[in-house]
Design a protein around this motif. Sequence first.
Motif, PDB file in Angstrom:
ATOM      1  N   ARG A 128      20.784  -0.134  28.296  1.00 59.00           N
ATOM      2  CA  ARG A 128      22.038   0.576  28.496  1.00 59.00           C
ATOM      3  C   ARG A 128      22.793   0.039  29.698  1.00 59.00           C
ATOM      4  NH1 ARG A 128      21.081   6.517  28.782  1.00 59.00           N
ATOM      5  NH2 ARG A 128      19.853   5.787  30.525  1.00 59.00           N
ATOM      6  N   GLY A 129      22.039  -0.276  30.756  1.00 55.72           N
ATOM      7  CA  GLY A 129      22.701  -0.752  31.960  1.00 55.72           C
ATOM      8  C   GLY A 129      23.355   0.398  32.692  1.00 55.72           C
ATOM      9  N   TYR A 130      24.255   0.057  33.582  1.00 54.97           N
ATOM     10  CA  TYR A 130      24.895   1.052  34.408  1.00 54.97           C
ATOM     11  C   TYR A 130      26.241   0.487  34.776  1.00 54.97           C
ATOM     12  CZ  TYR A 130      22.570  -2.346  37.291  1.00 54.97           C
ATOM     13  OH  TYR A 130      22.110  -3.525  37.803  1.00 54.97           O
ATOM     14  N   MET A 144      19.457 -15.309  25.468  1.00 56.02           N
ATOM     15  CA  MET A 144      18.838 -14.662  26.624  1.00 56.02           C
ATOM     16  C   MET A 144      19.779 -13.731  27.365  1.00 56.02           C
ATOM     17  SD  MET A 144      16.892 -17.965  28.107  1.00 56.02           S
ATOM     18  CE  MET A 144      15.155 -18.217  27.813  1.00 56.02           C
ATOM     19  N   VAL A 145      21.083 -13.922  27.197  1.00 55.03           N
ATOM     20  CA  VAL A 145      22.028 -13.103  27.957  1.00 55.03           C
ATOM     21  C   VAL A 145      22.894 -12.254  27.029  1.00 55.03           C
ATOM     22  CG1 VAL A 145      23.912 -13.127  29.641  1.00 55.03           C
ATOM     23  CG2 VAL A 145      22.073 -14.813  29.813  1.00 55.03           C
ATOM     24  N   ASP A 175      29.558 -13.096  35.475  1.00 51.86           N
ATOM     25  CA  ASP A 175      28.521 -13.534  36.408  1.00 51.86           C
ATOM     26  C   ASP A 175      27.140 -13.599  35.754  1.00 51.86           C
ATOM     27  OD1 ASP A 175      30.322 -13.883  38.408  1.00 51.86           O
ATOM     28  OD2 ASP A 175      29.813 -12.075  39.541  1.00 51.86           O
ATOM     29  N   LYS A 176      26.922 -12.759  34.723  1.00 55.25           N
ATOM     30  CA  LYS A 176      25.640 -12.833  34.010  1.00 55.25           C
ATOM     31  C   LYS A 176      25.525 -14.185  33.310  1.00 55.25           C
ATOM     32  CE  LYS A 176      24.244  -8.098  32.987  1.00 55.25           C
ATOM     33  NZ  LYS A 176      25.180  -7.326  33.800  1.00 55.25           N
ATOM     34  N   ILE A 177      26.643 -14.630  32.764  1.00 58.20           N
ATOM     35  CA  ILE A 177      26.650 -15.915  32.059  1.00 58.20           C
ATOM     36  C   ILE A 177      26.548 -17.060  33.072  1.00 58.20           C
ATOM     37  CG2 ILE A 177      28.055 -17.415  30.588  1.00 58.20           C
ATOM     38  CD1 ILE A 177      29.190 -14.748  29.388  1.00 58.20           C
ATOM     39  N   ARG A 178      27.285 -16.928  34.164  1.00 59.27           N
ATOM     40  CA  ARG A 178      27.263 -17.982  35.182  1.00 59.27           C
ATOM     41  C   ARG A 178      25.890 -18.119  35.816  1.00 59.27           C
ATOM     42  NH1 ARG A 178      33.109 -17.406  38.260  1.00 59.27           N
ATOM     43  NH2 ARG A 178      34.262 -18.659  36.751  1.00 59.27           N
ATOM     44  N   ALA A 179      25.213 -16.987  35.993  1.00 57.73           N
ATOM     45  CA  ALA A 179      23.876 -17.039  36.591  1.00 57.73           C
ATOM     46  C   ALA A 179      22.946 -17.874  35.709  1.00 57.73           C
ATOM     47  CB  ALA A 179      23.321 -15.632  36.774  1.00 57.73           C
ATOM     48  N   ALA A 180      23.114 -17.761  34.396  1.00 60.41           N
ATOM     49  CA  ALA A 180      22.289 -18.580  33.492  1.00 60.41           C
ATOM     50  C   ALA A 180      22.761 -20.033  33.519  1.00 60.41           C
ATOM     51  CB  ALA A 180      22.358 -18.020  32.078  1.00 60.41           C
ATOM     52  N   MET A 181      24.086 -20.212  33.641  1.00 62.06           N
ATOM     53  CA  MET A 181      24.628 -21.577  33.657  1.00 62.06           C
ATOM     54  C   MET A 181      24.122 -22.377  34.849  1.00 62.06           C
ATOM     55  SD  MET A 181      28.550 -20.849  32.525  1.00 62.06           S
ATOM     56  CE  MET A 181      29.233 -22.364  33.190  1.00 62.06           C
ATOM     57  N   PRO A 189      20.746  -9.542  24.486  1.00 60.97           N
ATOM     58  CA  PRO A 189      20.255  -8.334  25.156  1.00 60.97           C
ATOM     59  C   PRO A 189      21.355  -7.512  25.827  1.00 60.97           C
ATOM     60  CG  PRO A 189      19.364 -10.332  26.196  1.00 60.97           C
ATOM     61  CD  PRO A 189      20.059 -10.760  24.975  1.00 60.97           C
ATOM     62  N   SER A 190      22.415  -8.166  26.300  1.00 57.46           N
ATOM     63  CA  SER A 190      23.513  -7.402  26.913  1.00 57.46           C
ATOM     64  C   SER A 190      24.222  -6.541  25.891  1.00 57.46           C
ATOM     65  CB  SER A 190      24.561  -8.339  27.515  1.00 57.46           C
ATOM     66  OG  SER A 190      24.046  -9.046  28.588  1.00 57.46           O
ATOM     67  N   HIS A 243      29.503  -9.295  31.552  1.00 58.27           N
ATOM     68  CA  HIS A 243      30.111  -9.744  32.802  1.00 58.27           C
ATOM     69  C   HIS A 243      29.934 -11.258  32.976  1.00 58.27           C
ATOM     70  CE1 HIS A 243      31.079  -9.988  37.063  1.00 58.27           C
ATOM     71  NE2 HIS A 243      31.583  -8.769  36.959  1.00 58.27           N
TER      72      HIS A 243
END
Lengths: 266, 273
Positions: free
Chosen positions: B270-272, B187-188, B169-175, B191-192, B167
């Motif tokens: 796995r996530g959800y 880091m993103v 937003d996962k990348i943007r949160a790190a950015m 593991p994703s 997603h």
Amino acid sequence: MESPADTPELVTFSNVAFRHSLMPASNDVVRDLNFGIRDGEFVCVVGPSGCGKTTVLNLLAGFERPTAGSILISGTSLQGPGADRGVVFQGDASLYHWLSAIENVELGLKIARVPHAECRRRAMEFLQLVGLKGEEDKLPAQLSGGMKQRVNIARALAGQARIMLMDEPFGQLDAQTRVTLQDELSQIWARTKRTIFFVTHDIAEAVSLADRIIVMRRGPRSNVRDIITCDLARPRDRGDAAFGRLYNLVSRAIANEPGLLPRYDA
Amino acid sequence: MTRVDATPLNDEVRPVRRPESFSKFVRVLKTALAILGGVLVWQFTSTVLVSNILFPTPGATFQEALRMAANGELFSDAGASLARIAVGFVIGSAIGVMLGLAAGYFEIARLAVGPYLQFFRFVPPIAWISPAIIWFGIGETSKIFIIVYGTVFVVALSTIAGVTSVHKDKIRAAMMFGATNWQIFAMVIVPSTVYHSLTGMRLAMGIAFMTVVAAEMLGAESGLGYLILSSRLWMATDRIFVGIIVLGLLGLLTDRILSALIERFAAKYRGYS
């Protein structure tokens, strides 16, 4: 307390336009967008669905670049994402599902090269601030929707950015949790003295949180229609007559957007 | 005071709760019945429908299996196949994950590798048996090569799917914390993507079983594929059946072990949705 009008502008949008690549100019999402945010101010953005509220936030976050105009932060032109702005995302997809609550908060700090011990201390401090003490070792999947958004808020706060950008952070929560988190956010804002730029489609939310509410026009080529000052005393009472008057004022401003039905929620 | 009494209603609606162990017992029982049914159909087929020389009975097959186990040939053939699968699977998965991560995240790798992944995806592993035997002989190398080949594509393609489904937003949160491309990758993205790669590896395991049998049939002196093919020469259908059943059981067992390991060590990835 000094009047907010005395404080200088921290963020200035001047004549900003944005359109997605390959789109013609008539498809500008926003055009001639002008507004400012003062230091320490709580600004909410409302507007009809699809008016580009999230686009404005993405521009300010640096995730998107304006196609025209300029965005200044403390007088310097904005260059991409930066540590002076922390983003609270719309939903839990932004959380790292393989990391516990505290590790989620720590990851950003690690990236920002905060020393290890300090990472843990600060992550704990902000989880505590958002009321997640005791939940820090749970994975996002083990937390409720409200708790996940608290982690999201803690993560953005922990970066110690001056400006918090929040994109409908409570939009996916139930009404009860939503009100609780709004009240808590007001307190956090008062205590941490951050500047908050908050996008929402919920007028009551905007009126309970904001110093000023920016009402956007219907898109495309959207920009600022009205800026409404919310000078109600805090904590705010949603049943108060002054609250109701402001609610109607904002509501009418949105409803008066040409060609729009009286309903405008997402 | 008004008494709001909802309890009887709730009790009516609530289904009778059985203990966990009981429902598990029922599940096992159903599976056992299904297997028993299959064996009965097999018994019926081999005694009534066709000659049991062509189609040995469950009993005869079981006896032959015992005999082959006793003299060790069953274990040496199964062991040979499993060893090839294991080596090929590990090497292939490692290459597949690296290739998939690179091609999924780095534009230059995607441009360089993408067309080949798309092209060779349609060339099945068994098409490589002939050249592999010419290049590497009928020893272990040719079999492992083919299993590696079969594994790489499945693992690489599901890894790429994993990378592209991260997603934004996962990348943007790190950015927003100033992450570099490499930090985002490590880091993103990685593991994703772990769970997608593992799912690809489970699929690849199935393909490895198919591939090894074909490879052993076309040029080998050991393994379950060799057992099945060589038994044809003497019309030893019972031995063939043993080979087939052992293959199925080993495949099932391997998959169960793999998925148990994934649940044990990688469930959090796995996530959800």
